[in-house]
Design a protein around this motif. Structure first.
Motif, PDB file in Angstrom:
ATOM      1  N   GLU A 175     -13.798   9.579 150.207  1.00 46.16           N
ATOM      2  CA  GLU A 175     -12.381   9.542 150.580  1.00 46.16           C
ATOM      3  C   GLU A 175     -12.244   9.583 152.100  1.00 46.16           C
ATOM      4  N   PRO A 176     -11.384   8.762 152.696  1.00 50.71           N
ATOM      5  CA  PRO A 176     -11.099   8.909 154.129  1.00 50.71           C
ATOM      6  C   PRO A 176     -10.417  10.252 154.377  1.00 50.71           C
ATOM      7  N   ALA A 177     -10.860  10.978 155.408  1.00 47.93           N
ATOM      8  CA  ALA A 177     -10.274  12.294 155.686  1.00 47.93           C
ATOM      9  C   ALA A 177      -8.894  12.178 156.315  1.00 47.93           C
ATOM     10  N   GLY A 178      -8.556  11.018 156.851  1.00 45.68           N
ATOM     11  CA  GLY A 178      -7.255  10.857 157.476  1.00 45.68           C
ATOM     12  C   GLY A 178      -7.064   9.429 157.943  1.00 45.68           C
ATOM     13  N   PRO A 179      -5.910   9.132 158.533  1.00 47.23           N
ATOM     14  CA  PRO A 179      -5.642   7.767 159.013  1.00 47.23           C
ATOM     15  C   PRO A 179      -6.691   7.336 160.035  1.00 47.23           C
TER      16      PRO A 179
ATOM     17  N   PRO B  77     -38.942  29.714 158.575  1.00 50.54           N
ATOM     18  CA  PRO B  77     -37.628  29.242 159.006  1.00 50.54           C
ATOM     19  C   PRO B  77     -36.875  30.330 159.746  1.00 50.54           C
ATOM     20  N   GLY B  78     -35.916  29.906 160.532  1.00 49.58           N
ATOM     21  CA  GLY B  78     -35.086  30.859 161.244  1.00 49.58           C
ATOM     22  C   GLY B  78     -33.912  31.302 160.406  1.00 49.58           C
ATOM     23  N   PRO B  79     -32.909  31.890 161.041  1.00 49.26           N
ATOM     24  CA  PRO B  79     -31.744  32.373 160.289  1.00 49.26           C
ATOM     25  C   PRO B  79     -31.041  31.230 159.575  1.00 49.26           C
ATOM     26  N   ARG B  80     -30.392  31.565 158.508  1.00 52.35           N
ATOM     27  CA  ARG B  80     -29.662  30.544 157.759  1.00 52.35           C
ATOM     28  C   ARG B  80     -28.492  30.030 158.560  1.00 52.35           C
ATOM     29  N   PRO B  81     -28.038  28.825 158.256  1.00 49.81           N
ATOM     30  CA  PRO B  81     -26.997  28.211 159.078  1.00 49.81           C
ATOM     31  C   PRO B  81     -25.645  28.865 158.879  1.00 49.81           C
ATOM     32  N   SER B  82     -24.862  28.877 159.943  1.00 53.32           N
ATOM     33  CA  SER B  82     -23.472  29.303 159.859  1.00 53.32           C
ATOM     34  C   SER B  82     -22.622  28.065 160.086  1.00 53.32           C
ATOM     35  N   PRO B  83     -21.833  27.666 159.115  1.00 53.26           N
ATOM     36  CA  PRO B  83     -21.077  26.420 159.256  1.00 53.26           C
ATOM     37  C   PRO B  83     -20.022  26.536 160.338  1.00 53.26           C
ATOM     38  N   ARG B  84     -19.726  25.397 160.965  1.00 46.26           N
ATOM     39  CA  ARG B  84     -18.703  25.407 162.006  1.00 46.26           C
ATOM     40  C   ARG B  84     -17.304  25.475 161.415  1.00 46.26           C
ATOM     41  N   THR B  85     -17.177  25.160 160.130  1.00 43.42           N
ATOM     42  CA  THR B  85     -15.863  25.186 159.498  1.00 43.42           C
ATOM     43  C   THR B  85     -15.461  26.619 159.190  1.00 43.42           C
TER      44      THR B  85
ATOM     45  N   ALA C 173     -11.010  23.573 146.154  1.00 47.68           N
ATOM     46  CA  ALA C 173     -11.439  22.306 146.740  1.00 47.68           C
ATOM     47  C   ALA C 173     -11.164  21.162 145.781  1.00 47.68           C
ATOM     48  N   TYR C 174     -11.478  21.379 144.520  1.00 46.71           N
ATOM     49  CA  TYR C 174     -11.245  20.352 143.506  1.00 46.71           C
ATOM     50  C   TYR C 174      -9.747  20.072 143.370  1.00 46.71           C
ATOM     51  N   ALA C 175      -8.948  21.136 143.372  1.00 49.61           N
ATOM     52  CA  ALA C 175      -7.500  20.977 143.241  1.00 49.61           C
ATOM     53  C   ALA C 175      -6.920  20.224 144.435  1.00 49.61           C
ATOM     54  N   GLN C 176      -7.393  20.531 145.636  1.00 48.61           N
ATOM     55  CA  GLN C 176      -6.878  19.859 146.826  1.00 48.61           C
ATOM     56  C   GLN C 176      -7.294  18.388 146.857  1.00 48.61           C
ATOM     57  N   TRP C 177      -8.466  18.083 146.293  1.00 51.46           N
ATOM     58  CA  TRP C 177      -8.840  16.672 146.168  1.00 51.46           C
ATOM     59  C   TRP C 177      -7.860  15.946 145.257  1.00 51.46           C
ATOM     60  N   LEU C 178      -7.511  16.572 144.150  1.00 53.23           N
ATOM     61  CA  LEU C 178      -6.536  15.963 143.246  1.00 53.23           C
ATOM     62  C   LEU C 178      -5.192  15.771 143.940  1.00 53.23           C
ATOM     63  N   ALA C 179      -4.852  16.712 144.843  1.00 47.86           N
ATOM     64  CA  ALA C 179      -3.569  16.632 145.549  1.00 47.86           C
ATOM     65  C   ALA C 179      -3.616  15.679 146.733  1.00 47.86           C
ATOM     66  N   GLY C 180      -4.812  15.195 147.093  1.00 47.79           N
ATOM     67  CA  GLY C 180      -4.926  14.231 148.176  1.00 47.79           C
ATOM     68  C   GLY C 180      -5.168  14.823 149.547  1.00 47.79           C
ATOM     69  N   ASP C 181      -5.385  16.135 149.657  1.00 48.23           N
ATOM     70  CA  ASP C 181      -5.637  16.766 150.953  1.00 48.23           C
ATOM     71  C   ASP C 181      -7.149  16.884 151.147  1.00 48.23           C
ATOM     72  N   VAL C 182      -7.758  15.841 151.686  1.00 50.07           N
ATOM     73  CA  VAL C 182      -9.218  15.782 151.794  1.00 50.07           C
ATOM     74  C   VAL C 182      -9.736  16.792 152.808  1.00 50.07           C
ATOM     75  N   ARG C 183      -9.056  16.958 153.937  1.00 44.48           N
ATOM     76  CA  ARG C 183      -9.533  17.884 154.966  1.00 44.48           C
ATOM     77  C   ARG C 183      -9.600  19.320 154.434  1.00 44.48           C
ATOM     78  N   LEU C 184      -8.543  19.766 153.778  1.00 47.41           N
ATOM     79  CA  LEU C 184      -8.538  21.129 153.261  1.00 47.41           C
ATOM     80  C   LEU C 184      -9.550  21.273 152.131  1.00 47.41           C
ATOM     81  N   ALA C 185      -9.640  20.243 151.307  1.00 47.04           N
ATOM     82  CA  ALA C 185     -10.631  20.284 150.225  1.00 47.04           C
ATOM     83  C   ALA C 185     -12.037  20.432 150.785  1.00 47.04           C
ATOM     84  N   ARG C 186     -12.327  19.698 151.865  1.00 48.35           N
ATOM     85  CA  ARG C 186     -13.659  19.790 152.452  1.00 48.35           C
ATOM     86  C   ARG C 186     -13.902  21.184 153.045  1.00 48.35           C
TER      87      ARG C 186
END
Length: 729
Positions: free
Chosen positions: A622-626, A712-720, A577-590
């Motif tokens: 960072e903006p994720a895209g145009p 609490p209920g079950p832990r969250p499952s991310p949509r990503t 994630a850190y490397a992709q931020w350096l490369a400018g790919d915010v979506r993949l980094a996220r």
């Protein structure tokens, strides 16, 4: 699992005390029903405590120094720093309105009193309900003495003790009916038992084999046989001991023998553990299942079904169903009073030391097998199994440290459990055991070498380089002197970690490369080796050598996919994630950062969680895209959430300027784009989020699992979806 009978007056009195007093202690003799009453009252009072009601089973803790760790664990609060547990509790419970139930305090009265005094003085929203055979003698303590159940008939009908007997009798004999002819006999029986609930329940359990008349006749014989307790003891204590002794007499020789042997277990245990520890010399392994069933039938053992994961607490939901190995495994547990009685018989047989060693051997095996299975697709099951064994692992470690000649085993066990201390959020307790063992066994052995690098590793993760450096250097020198190539590899590896967080990426690179050479030479491949690859990639990344770093991250990914490894894989996701931020790919980094947080959340690895959250905060600038905008307010909220999590890890970013660079960049961008009020308010909003709320926010989930005042209920499952799907053979 069984109905609650009587105690209306006590429940009303206890409700009144909880409404006006901050410390209430339920006192009474063993077996009188203190725990049952306290839990019932706490459940009724739950609505008055928005942050919940939590039970801490103090009876499982034998070492006063571990009381704070046990409370942290029961509350589901993970802290990996070297700070005293009381300080951590005060910090993490600040502002909460919570009822803490401390059950079974009599063997640690002084320690419980100190803990309660400290917490109540520092936390105005906290109330404590304790059960103990003696009062805590703390300032502001209100006492409720619990008497045996009434045995005389009143205007409401049957006396509570008789009603309890009848209720439990119907459980073992579905056709049982309490007729007018039976009532006088049962009333007399309950009176002879002084109305003590445990004694009444044990008596009712005998209806499987005896009539009420036979029980009464045999009880008379047992009272005559089993008198002679301490003259200064309360009559109820003598009566309870007599009742337990009578139950003991009704057991067969093999059942009594197993009862005594099972007393070496702390907390719950599984059938396989009982078979290994207790079989032999009068009990065959293939007889164990039937004998355990007999002890359950005679109310000596409890059959319990443990849920997956640790109990839920404020801000920390239990693990989701995916952690379960399938159907919940049946385990067994002995009431503490019965366990104490069995322990006395075990000591009388002269067999206690042998059984304690067999118990130690089994849980050394649990630790060893856990270390092996930690590298592979069964990491989740390994974490769950080790968590369930935690009370018994503590007991085994305590035995090794107290028994002369067992110090090397203590070093070995504490060092072998590195995967649990580090990967499941128990750094503080792990260092407690290792420090004690290292102090007792100074001679240079293979076990000491392992304990040294594990200690250095954990101290490094806590940012405690003053302790990490000497431990790792001693390990390195000993490895060179003894020709221990494995210890040398680990010492070099962990010295590389210390150099990396000490802002020496060039030296870290050299140490990691040398360590990996040694790992390769001796054929070592496990989660530690993968972490060395990941850390080497980070060292290159911090030196501006992004391509080389990404090559190492790719290698980590390949090995993780091949072996189904997820813990080291999660750290690889952080680096990518850190490397992709350096490369400018915010979506993949996220995507990488969110999966990093999700996986580390499942393992309870606070360090992995907070590193991922820090990257996600940076990515919000960072903006994720145009056509998309950044969200500086959300960036500061996540930074506030990360700040709180860091308090449970150690020094933020280990005190490292290099690791802190991305955080500072995020902070500078937010400060430049927000007003001072927005900047501060967003941070404060994040800083009040508890762990599950912070993780849900970081993953983009709108709803946090559970809610105030309930589990609490079950832990969250991310949509990503995971960008690196791990193959699960």
């Amino acid at each position: 699992m069984t109905s609650f009978v009587g105690r209306r007056e006590e429940l009303t009195a206890l409700a009144g005390l909880l409404a006006r007093a901050r410390l209430v202690t339920v006192t009474g003799p063993g077996g009188v029903g203190k725990s049952r009453l306290a839990v019932r009252a706490a459940a009724r009072a739950a609505r008055s405590f928005p942050d919940g009601v939590q039970l801490v089973e103090v009876a499982e803790v034998q070492d006063a120094l571990l009381l704070g760790h046990a409370v942290l664990e029961a509350l589901g609060l993970t802290d990996s720093t070297a700070r005293p547990p009381l300080d951590v509790l005060v910090e993490q419970l600040a502002g909460r309105r919570l009822l803490l139930v401390l059950d079974g305090c009599e063997h640690l009265v002084a320690a419980c009193a100190e803990l309660v005094d400290t917490l109540l003085r520092a936390l105005p929203g906290l109330r404590v309900l304790a059960t103990s055979r003696e009062s805590l003698q703390s300032a502001g303590e209100h006492l409720l003495a619990v008497a045996p159940l009434p045995v005389a008939s009143g205007p409401a009908g049957l006396p509570d003790a008789v009603q309890l007997f009848a209720d439990r009798a119907r459980a073992v004999l579905p056709g049982f009916a309490l007729g007018p002819a039976d009532e006088p006999e049962i009333t007399q029986l309950c009176r002879r038992l002084d109305g003590i609930p445990l004694a009444v329940e044990l008596a009712a359990g005998r209806l499987r084999a005896l009539s009420v008349e036979q029980i009464a006749a045999r009880l008379d014989d047992r009272f005559k046989l089993l008198t002679g307790g301490s003259r200064g003891a309360l009559p109820r204590h003598q009566t309870l001991r007599t009742t337990i002794g009578w139950s003991h007499e009704l057991c067969t020789v093999q059942e009594r023998l197993l009862w005594a042997r099972l007393s070496v277990f702390a907390g719950s245990f599984e059938l396989e553990a009982a078979e290994y520890v207790c079989a032999g010399d009068g009990i065959e392994a293939d007889e164990m299942l039937d004998l355990i069933g007999d002890l359950i039938n005679k109310s000596v053992l409890l059959r319990v079904t443990e849920p997956a994961g640790r109990p839920a607490g404020p801000g920390t939901p239990r693990r989701p169903a995916r952690w379960s190995t399938g159907a919940a495994a049946v385990r067994y547990r002995m009431l503490d009073t019965l366990r104490e009685y069995g322990g006395q018989w075990l000591r009388a047989t002269g067999d206690e030391q042998r059984l304690l060693r067999r118990h130690r051997d089994w849980y050394l095996g649990v630790a060893t097998w856990g270390e092996v299975e930690w590298f592979g697709p069964r990491q989740a099951e390994t974490a769950e199994r080790t968590e369930l064994a935690h009370p018994n692992l503590r007991a085994a470690l305590e035995f090794c440290l107290a028994e002369p000649g067992e110090e090397q085993i203590a070093l070995l066990m504490a060092g072998t459990l590195w995967f649990y201390w580090v990967g499941c959020g128990h750094l503080g307790e792990g260092r407690h055991w290792l420090d004690r063992a290292l102090a007792l066994a100074p001679e240079p052995t293979e076990a000491r070498a392992k304990a040294l690098w594990v200690t250095g590793y954990m101290a490094t993760l806590q940012g405690d380089l003053h302790r990490a450096g000497p431990a790792l250097e001693e390990c390195r020198r000993q490895a060179l002197a003894t020709g221990d190539d494995r210890a040398l590899a680990y010492a070099l590896h962990r010295q590389g970690c210390a150099a990396l967080i000490g802002d020496e990426p060039g030296r870290a690179t050299e140490l990691f490369e040398e360590a990996l050479w040694h790992y390769n030479t001796i054929g070592e491949l496990n989660s530690n080796v993968l972490m060395a690859m990941f850390e080497l990639g980070v060292a290159h990344l911090f030196q501006g050598e992004t391509e080389t770093g990404e090559l190492w991250f790719g290698r980590v990914r390949e090995v993780c996919e091949e072996h189904g490894e997820q813990w080291a894989y999660a750290y690889g996701l952080y680096a990518m994630a850190y490397a992709q931020w350096l490369a400018g790919d915010v979506r993949l980094a996220r995507a990488y950062a969110r999966e990093c947080v999700r996986l580390n959340y499942l393992f309870r690895d606070l360090l992995g969680i907070v590193l991922g959250v820090e990257v996600l905060a940076l990515l919000e600038t960072e903006p994720a895209g145009p056509g998309e905008d950044c969200d500086l307010v959300e960036a500061r909220v996540l930074q506030g959430a990360a700040h709180r999590i860091w308090q449970g890890v150690g020094k933020p970013f280990f005190g490292s300027r290099t690791f802190n660079g991305a955080h500072q960049e995020c902070e500078a961008r937010a400060r430049a784009g927000l007003t001072e009020q927005e900047f501060l308010e967003a941070f404060e909003l994040g800083a009040v989020l508890d762990l599950d709320a912070a993780v849900c926010r970081a993953l983009g989930d709108e709803e946090r699992p559970g809610g105030p005042g309930r589990l609490p209920g079950p832990r969250p499952s991310p949509r990503t979806p995971s960008p690196w799907p791990v193959r699960n053979p």
